[in-house]
Enzyme design. Structure first.
Site, mmCIF file in Angstrom:
data_model
loop_
_atom_site.group_PDB
_atom_site.id
_atom_site.type_symbol
_atom_site.label_atom_id
_atom_site.label_comp_id
_atom_site.label_asym_id
_atom_site.label_seq_id
_atom_site.Cartn_x
_atom_site.Cartn_y
_atom_site.Cartn_z
ATOM 1 N N HIS A 48 -39.484 17.577 20.982
ATOM 2 C CA HIS A 48 -40.492 16.876 20.174
ATOM 3 C C HIS A 48 -40.404 15.380 20.445
ATOM 4 O O HIS A 48 -39.412 14.930 21.033
ATOM 5 C CB HIS A 48 -40.222 17.123 18.673
ATOM 6 N N HIS A 130 -39.968 8.770 22.750
ATOM 7 C CA HIS A 130 -39.016 9.482 23.610
ATOM 8 C C HIS A 130 -38.860 10.928 23.170
ATOM 9 O O HIS A 130 -38.962 11.245 21.987
ATOM 10 C CB HIS A 130 -37.656 8.782 23.630
HETATM 11 P P1 ATP Z 1 -28.181 16.065 15.017
HETATM 12 O O1 ATP Z 1 -28.298 14.831 14.153
HETATM 13 O O2 ATP Z 1 -27.858 17.286 14.246
HETATM 14 O O3 ATP Z 1 -27.318 15.863 16.222
HETATM 15 P P2 ATP Z 1 -30.897 15.435 15.682
HETATM 16 O O4 ATP Z 1 -30.529 13.997 15.802
HETATM 17 O O5 ATP Z 1 -31.813 15.999 16.723
HETATM 18 O O6 ATP Z 1 -29.628 16.367 15.642
HETATM 19 P P3 ATP Z 1 -31.887 14.734 13.119
HETATM 20 O O7 ATP Z 1 -30.754 13.755 12.973
HETATM 21 O O8 ATP Z 1 -32.274 15.542 11.949
HETATM 22 O O9 ATP Z 1 -31.585 15.734 14.298
HETATM 23 O O10 ATP Z 1 -33.124 13.914 13.619
HETATM 24 C C1 ATP Z 1 -34.426 14.441 13.729
HETATM 25 C C2 ATP Z 1 -35.223 13.556 14.676
HETATM 26 O O11 ATP Z 1 -35.283 12.220 14.148
HETATM 27 C C3 ATP Z 1 -34.599 13.413 16.071
HETATM 28 O O12 ATP Z 1 -35.641 13.241 17.010
HETATM 29 C C4 ATP Z 1 -33.802 12.143 15.975
HETATM 30 O O13 ATP Z 1 -33.667 11.510 17.221
HETATM 31 C C5 ATP Z 1 -34.653 11.309 15.049
HETATM 32 N N1 ATP Z 1 -33.823 10.390 14.275
HETATM 33 C C6 ATP Z 1 -32.678 10.691 13.619
HETATM 34 N N2 ATP Z 1 -32.177 9.622 12.977
HETATM 35 C C7 ATP Z 1 -33.026 8.597 13.225
HETATM 36 C C8 ATP Z 1 -33.075 7.224 12.835
HETATM 37 N N3 ATP Z 1 -32.156 6.671 12.052
HETATM 38 N N4 ATP Z 1 -34.107 6.488 13.286
HETATM 39 C C9 ATP Z 1 -35.056 7.028 14.059
HETATM 40 N N5 ATP Z 1 -35.079 8.305 14.461
HETATM 41 C C10 ATP Z 1 -34.078 9.097 14.054
#
Ligand code: ATP
Ligand code: MG
Length: 182
Positions: A48, A130
Site C-alpha cells: 500500500h 512510498h
Molecule cells: P510494524 O509497525 O508492525 O512493523 P507497519 O509499520 O507496516 O508494521 P504500522 O506501524 O501499523 O505497520 O503502520 C501502518 C502504515 O503507516 C505503514 O505504511 C507505516 O509505514 C505507516 N506509518 C507508521 N507509523 C508512521 C508514522 N509515525 N508516520 C507516518 N507513517 C507511519
C-alpha cells in the site's frame, strides 16, 4: 473501588491500495527487482501507499476520520512507480514515483486539513509517497530505476493495522472514490 477501563482504540491510517490486477503486476515487478535474500519481502496483500498515518485512535476520533474521508475532494490521477529506494533507519526498500503527481499532494493536504478537528497528532515530516516492499534490509543499495508501473488511482481507503500471529495485516475499513471539488 471503581475500575476504569481504557477506551478501546484502533490503529488507523489512510492509504492507496492496489486492486487485484495491480497487485499481480507488482508481484511480477518485485520478483525481478527485489534483491534475493537481502531482507523480508512484504506480503503481496500488505502492499500500500500510506497517505496519512493516524496511529492508535479511539472510536470518536475514528468517526471524525471517517467524516474527513467523506469530505475530501481530489480528482483521480496517475501514479507511476518507477524507482526503488532504501531507507537505512527503518531498513526498508520502497517503490516510489520519480515525479509525485500534484494531485497526490492535494489529496494528502486536503485529508490532513479535514482531520484537524479530530484532535489526532499527525506526522510533521514532508510527505514522501512510498510503498514498502522489503523489510530488514541492512545494506544500502543505491536508488535505481525499475520498469515503470502506472497506477490509475481512483480510490483511497481507511485502513486498520492489526497485529496477527503471522505479522501485521491491514484491513480496509472504508474506501472512497476520488472526485473533483463541488
Ligand atoms: P510494524 O509497525 O508492525 O512493523 P507497519 O509499520 O507496516 O508494521 P504500522 O506501524 O501499523 O505497520 O503502520 C501502518 C502504515 O503507516 C505503514 O505504511 C507505516 O509505514 C505507516 N506509518 C507508521 N507509523 C508512521 C508514522 N509515525 N508516520 C507516518 N507513517 C507511519
Ligand atoms: Mg510501524
Amino acid at each position: 473501588m471503581e475500575t476504569r477501563e481504557k477506551p478501546p482504540t484502533r490503529r488507523l491510517f489512510f492509504a492507496l491500495c492496489p486492486d487485484a490486477a495491480l497487485r499481480q503486476a507488482l508481484r511480477r515487478l518485485l520478483r525481478k527487482a527485489l534483491p534475493r535474500g537481502a531482507g523480508r519481502p512484504v506480503p503481496l496483500d500488505n502492499l500500500h501507499v500510506t497517505l496519512v498515518f493516524l496511529g492508535q485512535v479511539d472510536e470518536e476520533a475514528a468517526g471524525c476520520a471517517m467524516r474527513a474521508g467523506d469530505d475530501v475532494r481530489c480528482p483521480p490521477f496517475r501514479l507511476v512507480l518507477d524507482h526503488l529506494h532504501h531507507w537505512p533507519r527503518p531498513r526498508i526498500l520502497w517503490l516510489g514515483p520519480r515525479h509525485t503527481p500534484p494531485q497526490l499532494f492535494t489529496l494528502v493536504g486536503d485529508l490532513r486539513q479535514r482531520l484537524q478537528p479530530c484532535g489526532i497528532s499527525l506526522d510533521a515530516r514532508p510527505y514522501q509517497a512510498h510503498m514498502t516492499v522489503m523489510r530488514k534490509v541492512g545494506a544500502s543499495p543505491a536508488p535505481r530505476e525499475v520498469p515503470p508501473l502506472a497506477w490509475d488511482v481512483t480510490r483511497f481507503s481507511l485502513m486498520e493495522s492489526v497485529s496477527e500471529e503471522g505479522g501485521v495485516r491491514y484491513h480496509e475499513r472504508h474506501s472512497w472514490s476520488l472526485r473533483e471539488g463541488a
